[in-house]
Write a protein that holds these residues in place. Structure first.
Motif, mmCIF file in Angstrom:
data_model
loop_
_atom_site.group_PDB
_atom_site.id
_atom_site.type_symbol
_atom_site.label_atom_id
_atom_site.label_comp_id
_atom_site.label_asym_id
_atom_site.label_seq_id
_atom_site.Cartn_x
_atom_site.Cartn_y
_atom_site.Cartn_z
ATOM 1 N N VAL B 165 -12.338 -15.195 11.838
ATOM 2 C CA VAL B 165 -11.658 -15.876 12.944
ATOM 3 C C VAL B 165 -10.467 -15.060 13.446
ATOM 4 N N PHE B 219 -17.987 -13.924 19.281
ATOM 5 C CA PHE B 219 -16.700 -14.286 19.874
ATOM 6 C C PHE B 219 -15.779 -13.071 20.047
ATOM 7 N N GLU B 255 -26.966 -24.462 11.921
ATOM 8 C CA GLU B 255 -25.773 -23.801 12.452
ATOM 9 C C GLU B 255 -25.127 -22.983 11.348
ATOM 10 N N PHE B 259 -16.499 -18.343 12.015
ATOM 11 C CA PHE B 259 -15.307 -18.700 12.795
ATOM 12 C C PHE B 259 -14.929 -20.175 12.587
ATOM 13 N N ALA B 260 -15.360 -20.779 11.500
ATOM 14 C CA ALA B 260 -15.086 -22.199 11.282
ATOM 15 C C ALA B 260 -13.796 -22.336 10.468
ATOM 16 N N THR B 261 -12.686 -22.252 11.161
ATOM 17 C CA THR B 261 -11.369 -22.203 10.533
ATOM 18 C C THR B 261 -11.212 -23.252 9.426
ATOM 19 N N HIS D 153 -13.609 -22.602 19.353
ATOM 20 C CA HIS D 153 -14.858 -21.863 19.136
ATOM 21 C C HIS D 153 -16.068 -22.765 18.910
ATOM 22 N N HIS D 154 -15.843 -23.906 18.290
ATOM 23 C CA HIS D 154 -16.977 -24.766 17.930
ATOM 24 C C HIS D 154 -16.661 -26.230 18.211
ATOM 25 N N ARG D 156 -18.778 -29.855 17.436
ATOM 26 C CA ARG D 156 -19.984 -30.382 16.785
ATOM 27 C C ARG D 156 -19.911 -31.907 16.842
ATOM 28 N N ALA D 250 -17.376 -21.158 23.821
ATOM 29 C CA ALA D 250 -17.459 -21.988 22.614
ATOM 30 C C ALA D 250 -18.867 -22.551 22.469
ATOM 31 N N GLU D 270 -16.408 -32.817 15.327
ATOM 32 C CA GLU D 270 -15.711 -31.772 14.586
ATOM 33 C C GLU D 270 -15.414 -30.614 15.519
ATOM 34 N N HIS D 272 -13.524 -26.660 15.747
ATOM 35 C CA HIS D 272 -12.867 -25.518 15.118
ATOM 36 C C HIS D 272 -12.227 -24.644 16.187
ATOM 37 N N GLY D 273 -10.940 -24.409 16.066
ATOM 38 C CA GLY D 273 -10.241 -23.516 16.967
ATOM 39 C C GLY D 273 -9.706 -22.316 16.220
ATOM 40 N N SER D 274 -9.083 -21.430 16.968
ATOM 41 C CA SER D 274 -8.588 -20.201 16.346
ATOM 42 C C SER D 274 -7.436 -20.468 15.383
ATOM 43 N N LYS D 275 -6.752 -21.594 15.532
ATOM 44 C CA LYS D 275 -5.614 -21.892 14.657
ATOM 45 C C LYS D 275 -5.833 -23.070 13.731
ATOM 46 N N GLY D 276 -6.847 -23.874 14.005
ATOM 47 C CA GLY D 276 -7.025 -25.063 13.177
ATOM 48 C C GLY D 276 -8.336 -25.738 13.486
ATOM 49 N N SER D 277 -8.575 -26.832 12.799
ATOM 50 C CA SER D 277 -9.822 -27.569 12.927
ATOM 51 C C SER D 277 -9.524 -29.059 12.809
ATOM 52 N N LEU D 291 -6.899 -29.778 10.041
ATOM 53 C CA LEU D 291 -6.461 -28.537 9.414
ATOM 54 C C LEU D 291 -5.427 -27.891 10.322
#
Lengths: 373, 373, 373, 373
Positions: B165, B219, B255, B259-261, D153-154, D156, D250, D270, D272-277, D291
């Protein structure tokens, strides 16, 4: 140079430690070299076969022949054989690693601690409270020491198993006060009480348990002897509870049972401080639940990162370890202490501290009142 | 008689298998005796040190010198070196155990499966999908085979990691299509797709995946090379998704991502059948969540009882095992098959079946449409 | 005919009950019709505005004017105003619904129970232990009564909050022994002890708590008065623990705290029987974790099916209800009892039973020894 | 002044909204006053009884008589009666609140959105995606908007139910393409797709879904008609999956089913981002798993604090709310918009955006390829 090890006991604990010894070279290359030299037991045929399985070079039926002859002595027998061989080894200047609880009685534990003291600080005498070596517990300890939970108000520990809930489950030495000392209290509660003092015993946190008030219960009074047409009395507790007060006034709440239907090895410890809280459960030993000061809820941390305690020795993040790994860690630490003439904790002194608590729980149960420790 | 083993690869997988081999005698005494004979690699100095750490008797820098000389050949190198040495070994009649995915390309996998076929059924060629050997997965498989979940309607699998990530995370062979084949798809998705077909592939359950439709995403397009002042292109997927249809019409949803932080090694599989459902997650690999026909909710089962798959070899109930134990189990099964001339699954044929799915996902992503498998 | 209701108290509990009364017609059409007639309080302006918000037809500043004039009297004031108005109402033949704990002292509770007794069985006097009316708790009660957990060995209850962990949190009547009776013990522990006896009090299960041994702790000795430049002493416990023995020998372990950092309203009860176990947590009140006799682990049951207790009155399965719904259920049951002249449980007698336990905990804490109940 | 409300539909949704309207005065005193004026339906006897239960002043069997006569029109009927009455109301200048999905067909939804557009911005036309009004979802939205998860990024999402897994479960309008439009896709998937775009649709996050690729499956082709000796065909999907790409690249992964044995109303999202989820699940709707950037694991947040969205209107921290509260929140917002002539979201335009996605899923399923939205 290699340390020769003599091990008394070849069942569950014998295997757990033998495995740990066998795994050190690959994962802890800086650990001292060891030889599984002598396996000690009474039943020669079982002993032979165990020695082969566990990789020991030889066997002996009398520990007295061994304790002076090896570099290190492991006492993994039932509780009632902890004292005599351990003391003999220490008197011979041989470092001892002894399973917990230290002894069936407070007197036994005191004698053992005295022998350790007499042997001197370069002869380590360790008591194998392996749960101190769970990475998540070490990580928690570091957080606590850094003050991240603040002052401690609550410590809650319980250890639940269910293997005696069936009244027909057979009698064993673990049900006998002479052989085991106590029941769930000594077998399971000793782990919990040790962890509690290990984690919050610093004076900045909660300090030691100063007084305690326990309750012991036996649900099934006698049990069948396996393969025989008789029963024997159960003279130990099936379950205990205790409430305690730490030096700083923190409240302790403790419990263990062999009658907790559905729980196999469920050892849980929970701590609440002025700034945060944490929870740990042995059946999910790779995880720590942590409430940090600036967060709102418990964070489920997978304690498997490279910089987590001991984890650089194992696998990449997320590749979980098991119960047995705690034995590798404690053997590594103990043997390193032996090789370097360092102190090792948990020591016999730590084992004695737990024994004082076990005795206080039993005494308070008899008296029906609080006991100062 | 003892089987001499030659192992290509001494990093993560090399250590995981060497550890498994070392542990067999104590825990699986009926496993064939093995010698860690030759460790194969290119960097002589790293190789020497690895051989010592992992307990190998000798080293070699050319696999061609080894494959004919040992009783068993383990191919644990990067994906692009799977085919040639494995095929050479099989042509020499040497059983092969190869890491997954079988090859970077479908063609490579087909050649490997053909070589395995030509070598005959008494020369096992195994593909190391180790998650088939998690006790909870075996237990689930038994339940499925016994019909306890009924006919299958849904299979959902995902494998989440987060080590890429950070766009500054360094380039490695795993980011290169030539060397790895694909990215999250092949590295992680291959595990999921294998498990899916392993668990529900029986015709009574869902049968095989018949068509699939995938989506691959990258990404971060280039990454820095560690220790050098340059970047290299990322030519594989950082994440994939796929929807699939099984022979019986069951719906698959798959899936994986790097990149799943916050997710380290989170491999989850969920199955819904007409009578029940189940869920498994690798980060809690001792547990299975099971919805039985006459129950109302998922039951969290700790799969550590003595009669659970492989558990009689380890510790008492509730004493959890770790990720590495799956390698012990698969090595036990593979080496037993070698010793007895039995078939072993997952075979190269199973590896090829997964490769067909990986290729179908990539092809469907390129075409933007479904692909029949 | 419609029942006129007079309510003393218009803050938190006033709103919870007013809401419950307002919702009965739509969801419990067979409930008696009720009128929110009179709201009673001292601060006229606050009272007026509350009456409008909560839908009351009139207000009164003296409860003595009300208790004889309404069909039903709700006493939702602070603990120290529970006894006098409730007794007056009962003496006037008016059914009373009183918040918990019944009174600040055992004497007060005894007088209230005596008044209820004197009023006769057709004048219901209810103590509002609302957690008896959680569907999951009722469902658990049914399972226990049907013998599905077998004989009970362990009952564990705790109620954790954290709103006093900050030493600067302001003083309130809840910190004063005169006004509240006790602290976490009475406010939170009364719920737990009532639930414990409600769930396992049958003689076939565990019977009543026969002896108890408690520990009370106050962590912060004085607190600032809001808006004033002074502090007042905290004369109640911030936390308590207790260990108990039930009639059949089952072991009880209880705890509550207002210092459990991170826990807002975390009321948990756990029961282990010879055939099964269960766990309930108020913060997930739609769920029950149940270990059935033939299962291996706890099953997480979402207690929202149509045939679950009270659920046919609400929404389809899976559409969860909230904390406030427990008040609708208890109001429905209490008012139905009033309309039909039936008995209602939990009664003042049940409230007194809890009060005896609270007093026993405090007494045992002072004495440092067990107290028979 | 009070707003008179006419409501079409008196079953599940009729009750959910009637309850919400009834609760506004006590909990949202600044909401506009409303009168439950007219309840509209076809079956007069059922209608009368519903009007009494739900507190409506009158009834009507023809919506055409109502839409011009009330201040606000609620369309809570089956999907195929959404368009005509809603459009008529909007043409009469009456604000409309319509249940989701907006219409069975894209054309219907387009006409509805056009009518809303023609009615002007001071005539709110709302589409009742109630899950936007879950406090935990609003809290998540605030975090996302503040950039706390970074770039996305994700995404779900899945919505699992099981009420059709029994092939004998009876046919209803929800199984008919003419009446319902689609099956799990429109009924459940519309919620998920709306939430996804609501949460990450900002251009700084992921932007809108730009292309999608769906798969629809019908497991049981015909079902018995209740009380009759015939079956009718199921012409909608029992389950769908979809993979999607957002504007920023994404990856979306979506699924819903009525065949997910054991799941009652399990709507999970759910991100997921670059800094948290984050993770949210409707069956635990008071909780958010988050997260954060500087944390290691997901934090389980109980979103019931006073400063959490809407929570100051309800109960103290830890006193959880239920599913129905989302309707109170959305009714409050919608009616406030009506009273103030403000815009309301989710609007018919938002409903149309979801409809475009539903149609794209179906079209891509027919074509077997991706569809640009």
């Amino acid at each position: 140079m290699s340390l020769s090890i003599g091990v008394l006991g070849y069942r569950f604990m014998g295997k757990a430690h033998a495995n740990a010894l066998a795994r050190l070279p690959m994962f802890f290359p800086d650990a001292p070299d060891v030889e599984r030299s002598v396996l000690v037991g009474r039943d020669e045929s079982a002993l032979e076969s165990a020695a082969e399985e566990l990789g020991f070079a030889s066997t002996a039926t009398d520990w007295a022949d061994v304790v002076d002859d090896v570099d290190v002595f492991y006492n993994l027998g039932p509780n009632h054989v902890h004292a005599e061989p351990s003391i003999a080894a220490l008197e011979a200047g041989t470092p001892v690693f002894c399973e917990k609880p230290l002894a069936p009685t407070l007197e036994g534990a005191e004698e053992m601690a005295a022998a350790a003291d007499a042997a001197g600080s370069d002869v380590p005498a360790g008591c194998a409270f392996n749960y101190r070596f769970v990475p998540a517990i070490r990580y928690a300890k570091n957080l606590l020491e850094a003050g991240e939970l603040g002052e401690i108000h609550h410590v809650r520990g319980r250890y639940l198993q269910d293997w005696l809930v069936d009244p027909e489950a057979p009698w064993s030495w673990r049900n006998d006060a002479e052989l085991a000392g106590s029941g769930a209290l000594g077998d399971l509660g000793s782990h919990t009480l040790d962890l509690a003092q290990f984690l919050v015993g610093d004076d900045d946190l909660a300090g030691d348990i100063e007084r305690i008030n326990g309750h012991c219960q036996t649900f099934v009074e006698e049990r069948p002897v396996e393969g025989e047409d008789e029963t024997r009395p159960v003279t130990v507790d099936d379950a205990y509870t205790a409430q305690a007060e730490f030096a700083n006034g923190a409240v302790g709440s403790f419990e263990a049972s062999r009658f907790a239907t559905g729980h196999k090895n469920d050892h849980t410890i929970e701590i609440h401080g002025s700034k945060g809280s944490l929870k740990f459960s042995l059946e999910r030993l790779n995880e720590l639940e942590l409430l940090r000061e600036d967060n709102r809820g418990y964070e489920t941390i997978l304690v498997t990162d490279e910089d987590d305690p001991y984890l650089d020795h194992w696998w990449p993040p997320g590749h979980v370890i098991g119960w047995e790994h705690t034995f590798v860690h404690e053997n590594y630490e103990f043997l390193s202490a032996v090789a370097n003439g360092d102190e090792f904790a948990p020591s016999f002194e730590d084992g004695l501290a737990v024994q004082r608590l076990l005795e206080a729980v039993e005494r308070s149960d008899e008296q029906g009142s609080w006991v100062n420790v």
